[in-house]
Enzyme design. Structure first.
Site, PDB file in Angstrom:
ATOM      1  N   PRO A  40       0.816  -1.220   0.000  1.00 51.08           N
ATOM      2  CA  PRO A  40       0.000   0.000   0.000  1.00 51.08           C
ATOM      3  C   PRO A  40       0.850   1.270   0.000  1.00 51.08           C
ATOM      4  O   PRO A  40       1.643   1.477   0.900  1.00 51.08           O
ATOM      5  CB  PRO A  40      -0.772  -0.121   1.313  1.00 51.08           C
ATOM      6  CG  PRO A  40       0.141  -0.901   2.218  1.00 51.08           C
ATOM      7  CD  PRO A  40       0.949  -1.811   1.343  1.00 51.08           C
ATOM      8  N   ASP A  79      -2.104   2.913   2.450  1.00 51.34           N
ATOM      9  CA  ASP A  79      -1.526   3.056   3.772  1.00 51.34           C
ATOM     10  C   ASP A  79      -1.915   4.456   4.238  1.00 51.34           C
ATOM     11  O   ASP A  79      -1.552   5.441   3.605  1.00 51.34           O
ATOM     12  CB  ASP A  79      -0.005   2.937   3.634  1.00 51.34           C
ATOM     13  CG  ASP A  79       0.653   2.688   4.959  1.00 51.34           C
ATOM     14  OD1 ASP A  79      -0.066   2.446   5.949  1.00 51.34           O
ATOM     15  OD2 ASP A  79       1.892   2.730   5.020  1.00 51.34           O
ATOM     16  N   TRP A 508       3.693   0.249  10.273  1.00 52.51           N
ATOM     17  CA  TRP A 508       4.175  -0.950   9.580  1.00 52.51           C
ATOM     18  C   TRP A 508       3.402  -2.188  10.026  1.00 52.51           C
ATOM     19  O   TRP A 508       3.297  -3.161   9.297  1.00 52.51           O
ATOM     20  CB  TRP A 508       5.671  -1.180   9.829  1.00 52.51           C
ATOM     21  CG  TRP A 508       6.497  -0.163   9.114  1.00 52.51           C
ATOM     22  CD1 TRP A 508       7.238   0.834   9.679  1.00 52.51           C
ATOM     23  CD2 TRP A 508       6.644  -0.016   7.699  1.00 52.51           C
ATOM     24  NE1 TRP A 508       7.835   1.589   8.696  1.00 52.51           N
ATOM     25  CE2 TRP A 508       7.496   1.088   7.479  1.00 52.51           C
ATOM     26  CE3 TRP A 508       6.145  -0.714   6.598  1.00 52.51           C
ATOM     27  CZ2 TRP A 508       7.856   1.510   6.200  1.00 52.51           C
ATOM     28  CZ3 TRP A 508       6.501  -0.288   5.328  1.00 52.51           C
ATOM     29  CH2 TRP A 508       7.351   0.810   5.134  1.00 52.51           C
ATOM     30  N   GLN A 544      12.115  -1.739   1.576  1.00 52.78           N
ATOM     31  CA  GLN A 544      11.078  -2.453   2.330  1.00 52.78           C
ATOM     32  C   GLN A 544      11.599  -3.665   3.092  1.00 52.78           C
ATOM     33  O   GLN A 544      10.829  -4.338   3.759  1.00 52.78           O
ATOM     34  CB  GLN A 544       9.950  -2.903   1.397  1.00 52.78           C
ATOM     35  CG  GLN A 544       9.227  -1.751   0.735  1.00 52.78           C
ATOM     36  CD  GLN A 544       8.575  -0.829   1.730  1.00 52.78           C
ATOM     37  OE1 GLN A 544       8.137  -1.247   2.791  1.00 52.78           O
ATOM     38  NE2 GLN A 544       8.538   0.447   1.412  1.00 52.78           N
ATOM     39  N   TRP A 548       7.915  -3.313   4.918  1.00 52.46           N
ATOM     40  CA  TRP A 548       6.776  -4.177   4.621  1.00 52.46           C
ATOM     41  C   TRP A 548       7.166  -5.650   4.494  1.00 52.46           C
ATOM     42  O   TRP A 548       6.433  -6.517   4.956  1.00 52.46           O
ATOM     43  CB  TRP A 548       6.121  -3.693   3.333  1.00 52.46           C
ATOM     44  CG  TRP A 548       4.757  -4.223   3.093  1.00 52.46           C
ATOM     45  CD1 TRP A 548       3.701  -4.190   3.954  1.00 52.46           C
ATOM     46  CD2 TRP A 548       4.295  -4.876   1.915  1.00 52.46           C
ATOM     47  NE1 TRP A 548       2.596  -4.766   3.366  1.00 52.46           N
ATOM     48  CE2 TRP A 548       2.934  -5.194   2.117  1.00 52.46           C
ATOM     49  CE3 TRP A 548       4.893  -5.208   0.689  1.00 52.46           C
ATOM     50  CZ2 TRP A 548       2.166  -5.837   1.150  1.00 52.46           C
ATOM     51  CZ3 TRP A 548       4.130  -5.833  -0.284  1.00 52.46           C
ATOM     52  CH2 TRP A 548       2.778  -6.156  -0.043  1.00 52.46           C
ATOM     53  N   LYS A 581      21.075  10.875  -6.218  1.00 53.41           N
ATOM     54  CA  LYS A 581      19.758  10.655  -5.660  1.00 53.41           C
ATOM     55  C   LYS A 581      18.805  11.763  -6.118  1.00 53.41           C
ATOM     56  O   LYS A 581      19.195  12.923  -6.191  1.00 53.41           O
ATOM     57  CB  LYS A 581      19.877  10.689  -4.122  1.00 53.41           C
ATOM     58  CG  LYS A 581      18.956   9.716  -3.451  1.00 53.41           C
ATOM     59  CD  LYS A 581      19.207   9.682  -1.966  1.00 53.41           C
ATOM     60  CE  LYS A 581      17.897   9.351  -1.276  1.00 53.41           C
ATOM     61  NZ  LYS A 581      18.004   9.289   0.167  1.00 53.41           N
ATOM     62  N   LYS A 584      13.680  16.815  -4.464  1.00 50.71           N
ATOM     63  CA  LYS A 584      12.989  18.027  -4.900  1.00 50.71           C
ATOM     64  C   LYS A 584      13.893  19.244  -4.758  1.00 50.71           C
ATOM     65  O   LYS A 584      13.912  20.112  -5.622  1.00 50.71           O
ATOM     66  CB  LYS A 584      11.722  18.222  -4.068  1.00 50.71           C
ATOM     67  CG  LYS A 584      10.577  17.463  -4.700  1.00 50.71           C
ATOM     68  CD  LYS A 584       9.248  17.819  -4.054  1.00 50.71           C
ATOM     69  CE  LYS A 584       8.242  16.733  -4.341  1.00 50.71           C
ATOM     70  NZ  LYS A 584       7.696  16.093  -3.151  1.00 50.71           N
TER      71      LYS A 584
END
Ligand SMILES: [Zn+2]
Ligand SMILES: [Zn+2]
Length: 1024
Positions: A40, A79, A508, A544, A548, A581, A584
């Site tokens: 999610p 999520d 989580w 993850q 997750w 990387k 913004k």
């Protein structure tokens, strides 16, 4: 009639929706299930290019499996809880602390959180549709849903029934502004360099006029000191220095002590154990024995003084030693980061350093101070320096299940396998207990109620809650704060009132519960759950492993005793094209919508899968995306357009054409062999979740084999006006290859593939059809070997022409091919002749007649190794049979050469092979394969060259005039005698090629003027 390719991706996506593709792939009609769990995302932010990557990977697998005949439920998920949501709302409301939130009202605050989590849902929907990600967004699982929360409670209750939930302390990096602990991956994001004043402090012994010298970078932790630690095996010294006796590590004397000193005694760390000292800053009371020296192995000897100040409230090592020695935890600092007692009460701990240093100096406890710049972790959200804080909280005793988790992980196929073995496996082997609670507002409320008598209890369902509650609980009670906070339970133990522990849980745990909670198991859908557990496939980012992937595994192994997934595909980060990387603030992020608008979703998907294996970091390069997209999809479209142009002209329905395999040509057989090999390759690659291997194989087939060889070689077969057996064969073969390529491409680039398939076959959609099956009968090693060799020779021949700058249009008398190929391809000589535009192909055993090899040492490589001996090496090399050795080296073999008595093996790396063709020839050699072209020219060859030149020019003109393929034309030209003679000689050829009714030489002409093979020619083309 076959239609033009003109549908936009948006139109296709609409059609899929109207034709209920999603429902149909999900329909339970007896197909076997392929189970997929969607990780999610949070919809309170814009989707980024990294989301497109993992969704492309997922969608390709699911489309592939659908075509393979599986039913797949594609339930989306959201999520919705957690701190990032709260932070966004705090910003929006201008709230600065937890107190602000509580003053604002928890109910109001959470209401806004709930709204904000779907702020970008529409954008996510748009992205899914735009990129062709088929997912059921109308029936998603949502972690804030009451039913979802009820399942989560059921799981937590089960943990409690097993005695695995406890109340404890954990040293965690803590942000005093956000009022919450940070996970280790969050800490890693926020390191900044800061300057701090570090101090060497004197701890005075109780029983002697001696002091321990201790170094600390955090003076504000000194009021919490309860012990010192020394390494038991290291050597410490007592020294006389400035009239005092000091104790510290011998090895660090020079670094710490400034000025004269004298060593009076040496002792081991273990001799110092249990020596007591006066509390350094006697402001906080200890309720247990404290202020003595402990032994600890973690004490380092390369910095500081070898004696470590211990404050179990603020350090993990400290806390562990404290537990071992039974030391008290002195915690004079509140969760807001301010002192709650001592003379610095109310001051922010981190700002108190100067005051504390002044206190130390005044009381003769300071040896010296030193400014140091070091990297210190800050909150990545709000830039507040983090405290390492012994925080009270609720834990799940996962360490108890370590072995079970490790074992369950061994049943999982990880792609790539090292993530599962190393990164995830190692993490499981060192597993700690799960810090479950968060002192926040917006989350699944922790279902623990505590009574004044000390007893705590959990509830496992809404029904359970109502049963245990004092007073009524509304049936539709929202399972969030503050509503659940108001429910009081009757203590099971003493009958008193138990109130809810106000924490919420780690989100989580929410997402890790999804196999159960998405079905509201076990309250509903038990069958669906059993049918949809475990997952055959999940795919998420490498970050993850501790998120997750872990929470899913931990919860499922606990509840069901087995891993929740069988295959896990892990994708790595997206970086910008320079490997930096994306962020913004740097301005190097890529907007997925812009990319898809500019190039199409097909191109973006193809590029993302093609450019590197999923599990390596991807450097996103728009130029390469553009190049790759136009190469693959451009070629595919050209193939389609070429085929349909002729098929429409001939009014052919290829599906209905009859062309048995036996009646087709060897070239057709070759393409079918390659095509079936490709089917096998893509199938095996996708069965091991290797998208890159799949799309690369498809692209190679389409560009190099189908287009650049088969269609190029077959062009003329489409031209004749009668439907011959050969024409039927080429139509049928091309048709079958196009349909198959559309099917193979469909999982990866779902749009164009669908349009091609539908246009050609009249079927409903490529996505509702079946994946091609490899037909072994069509695969022929021998045909492939023959044709591949011819193809390689043709390519070598073209580059041989290039090397002497003779265009392919200029015929040459002959090509000479290695005699060892005679048996394999002599009957294909006409093909080579046509391909290379030569009049003859000669298979020759005596190659030195045409070329000679010469071998030279590669000075760059061998120079440094052989030094002066390189001359001898050259001499030895020249004695060998140059041709024979060259062939060996080209074959990848090594040769032995003795230089000054030293015999060694040498390879192609070390020896340069020069081929010189003899006068009048040109040669090209690659991978032990070569071709020699005879470059001597006579008038006939020259004349044919002129004829081919004019054909080429007139053809271009036909194209520019946009003539129909069957239109007849009139050509007039003016040129010198030699050129006109050439045209006369090849009149029939020229007329046939360009479909000229008239080909007339005139004396002068207004028209196009060109230099053709050095001759000035003027010509005109008109429609007849
Ligand atoms: Zn913060
Ligand atoms: Zn009680």
């Amino acid at each position: 009639m076959y239609n033009e390719l003109k549908k936009t991706e948006a139109v296709l996506a609409k059609e899929w929706e109207q034709n209920n593709h999603l429902e149909r792939t999900q329909k339970n009609d007896g197909r076997p299930d392929f189970v997929f769990f969607e990780g999610p995302p949070t919809a309170n932010g814009r989707p980024g290019i990294h989301h497109v990557i993992s969704r492309t990977l997922k969608d390709s697998v699911l489309r592939y499996k659908s075509m393979k005949g599986y039913r797949i439920l594609r339930k989306a998920g959201w999520d919705t809880h957690g701190l990032p949501v709260e932070i966004a709302v705090e910003k929006q409301l201008g709230l600065k602390s937890k107190k602000d939130i509580e003053d604002y009202s928890i109910a109001g605050f959470n209401e806004l959180c709930k709204k904000s989590v779907f702020e970008y849902e529409a954008l996510w929907r748009e992205m899914s549709q735009k990129m062709g990600y088929l997912i059921d967004l109308d029936n998603p699982y949502i972690t804030l849903d009451n039913n979802y929360i009820e399942t989560v409670w059921w799981i937590l209750n089960k943990f409690n029934e097993e005695g695995m939930i406890y109340d404890g302390h954990k040293i965690m990096p803590y942000c005093t502004r956000c009022g919450t602990g940070l996970a280790s991956h969050e800490v890693a994001q926020g390191y900044k360099e800061i300057k701090t004043t570090t101090v060497y402090v004197k701890f005075k012994r109780k029983d002697a006029d001696e002091s321990f010298v201790v170094w600390t970078t955090t003076p504000w932790t000194l009021p919490s000191n309860v012990a010192l630690a020394v390494h038991p095996e290291q050597t410490y010294v007592k020294i006389k220095h400035n009239g005092e006796t000091l104790i510290l590590l011998k090895g660090l004397l020079e670094e710490v002590i400034e000025g004269e000193y004298e060593i009076v005694e040496e002792l081991k760390g273990k001799d110092l154990e249990n020596i007591e000292y006066h509390q350094l800053i006697p402001e906080v009371k200890a309720d247990k024995k404290a202020f003595y020296v402990t032994n600890a192995e973690f004490v380092t000897t390369d910095s500081g003084t070898g004696i470590v100040h211990m404050a179990p409230a603020f350090g993990e090592d400290d806390y562990a030693v404290g537990k071992q020695y039974g030391l008290p935890v002195l915690q004079p600092i509140g969760l807001d980061g301010k002192f709650t007692e001592t003379q610095w009460k109310g001051q922010s701990a981190m700002d108190t350093d100067p005051d504390i240093i002044e206190y130390l100096a005044k009381n003769n406890l300071l040896y010296r101070k030193q400014k140091v710049a070091h990297n210190y972790p800050h909150c990545w959200r709000c830039s507040t320096p983090l405290l390492y804080y012994a925080k009270q909280g609720w834990f799940i005793e996962m360490s108890k299940m370590r072995d079970e988790l490790v074992k369950a992980n061994e049943t999982v196929n990880w792609y790539p396998d090292f993530v599962g073995e190393k990164r995830f496996g190692n993490w499981l082997e060192n597993l700690n207990d799960w810090a479950l609670s968060r002192s926040r507002y917006w989350g699944t409320p922790l279902n623990i109620w505590k009574c004044g008598c000390g007893h705590f209890m959990t509830v496992g369902s809404r029904e359970d809650l109502a049963k245990k509650a004092i007073g009524d609980v509304a049936g539709d009670l929202e399972l969030h704060r503050p509503y659940v906070d108001e429910v009081i339970l009757k203590c099971e133990k003493c009958g008193g009132e138990a109130t809810r522990v106000p924490d919420v849980i780690d989100c989580w745990f929410d997402s890790g519960s999804m196999p159960f909670a998405q079905r509201h198991y076990p309250f509903e859908n038990v069958d669906v759950f059993e049918n949809q557990f475990p997952a055959d496939f999940i795919c998420e980012g490498i970050d993850q492993t501790r998120g997750w992937f872990y929470s899913l595994l931990a919860i499922s192994v606990f509840v069901k005793g087995r891993a929740p997934y069988k295959n896990v595909l892990v994708n790595d980060l997206v970086l910008d094209k320079n490997g930096k990387k994306m962020s913004k603030s740097v301005g190097n992020t890529v907007d997925p919508f812009e990319v898809m608008d500019k190039y199409s979703a097909d191109w973006a998907r193809w590029y993302l899968l093609y450019s590197n294996p999923a599990w390596t970091p991807k450097k996103f390069n728009e130029d390469i995306l553009a190049e790759l997209g136009s190469k693959y999809f451009g070629t595919l479209k050209n193939l389609y357009n070429f085929f349909t142009l002729y098929a429409n002209t001939d009014s052919i329905d290829a599906e209905k054409l009859d062309s048995p395999y036996e009646s087709r040509s060897e070239l057709d057989h070759w393409l079918l062999s390659k095509l079936n090999r490709l089917i096998g390759e893509v199938t095996s690659a996708m069965d091991s979740y290797d998208h890159m291997r799949s799309v690369r194989a498809i692209q190679y087939f389409v560009v190099e084999e189908f287009s650049n060889w088969y269609i190029r070689r077959s062009r003329r077969r489409f031209w004749g006006s009668e439907m011959t057996e050969d024409k039927a064969a080429v139509y049928k073969t091309t048709y079958e290859a196009l349909i198959t390529v559309a099917k193979l491409t469909a999982p990866f680039a779902p749009f164009l593939a669908d349009e091609i398939y539908v246009n050609l076959s009249g079927g409903e959609s490529v996505h509702l059809t079946t994946f091609p099956e490899k037909n072994e009968q069509y695969i022929s090693e021998k045909i492939e070997k023959r044709m591949d060799l011819v193809k390689d020779l043709a390519s070598l021949g073209r580059s041989a022409r290039e090397s002497v700058k003779i265009k392919v249009r200029q015929p040459l008398s002959k090509a000479i091919v290695d005699g060892r190929h005679r048996d394999l391809i002599s009957d294909l000589a006409p093909l080579i002749m046509e391909e290379l535009n030569v009049k003859d192909v000669v298979f020759e055993d005596n190659l030195p007649l045409y070329m000679e090899f010469s071998l030279k040492p590669n000075f760059k490589v061998l120079g440094p190794i052989l030094g002066g001996n390189i001359k001898h090496f050259s001499k030895e090399l020249s004695k060998l049979d140059q041709g024979e050795v060259a062939m060996k080296l080209e074959n990848g073999e090594a040769i032995e050469i003795t230089v000054e008595g030293d015999t060694k093996s040498y390879t192609k790396e070390e020896i340069m092979i020069a081929i010189n063709s003899k006068e009048g020839y040109t040669v090209r050699l690659e991978n032990n394969n070569f071709i020699i072209l005879d470059t001597t020219m006579d008038q006939n060859l020259l004349n044919e060259g002129y004829a081919r030149e004019i054909v080429s020019k007139v053809q271009q003109e036909r194209k520019a005039m946009d003539l129909d393929v069957a239109d007849r034309i009139v050509v007039k030209f003016a040129a010198d005698e030699e050129f006109s003679g050439a045209i006369e000689q090849f009149r029939e050829y020229v007329e046939n090629e360009v479909l000229a009714n008239v080909l007339e030489k005139v004396d002068s002409l207004e028209g196009k003027k060109e230099k053709l093979n050095g001759k000035e020619v003027v010509y005109t083309v008109e429609k007849a």
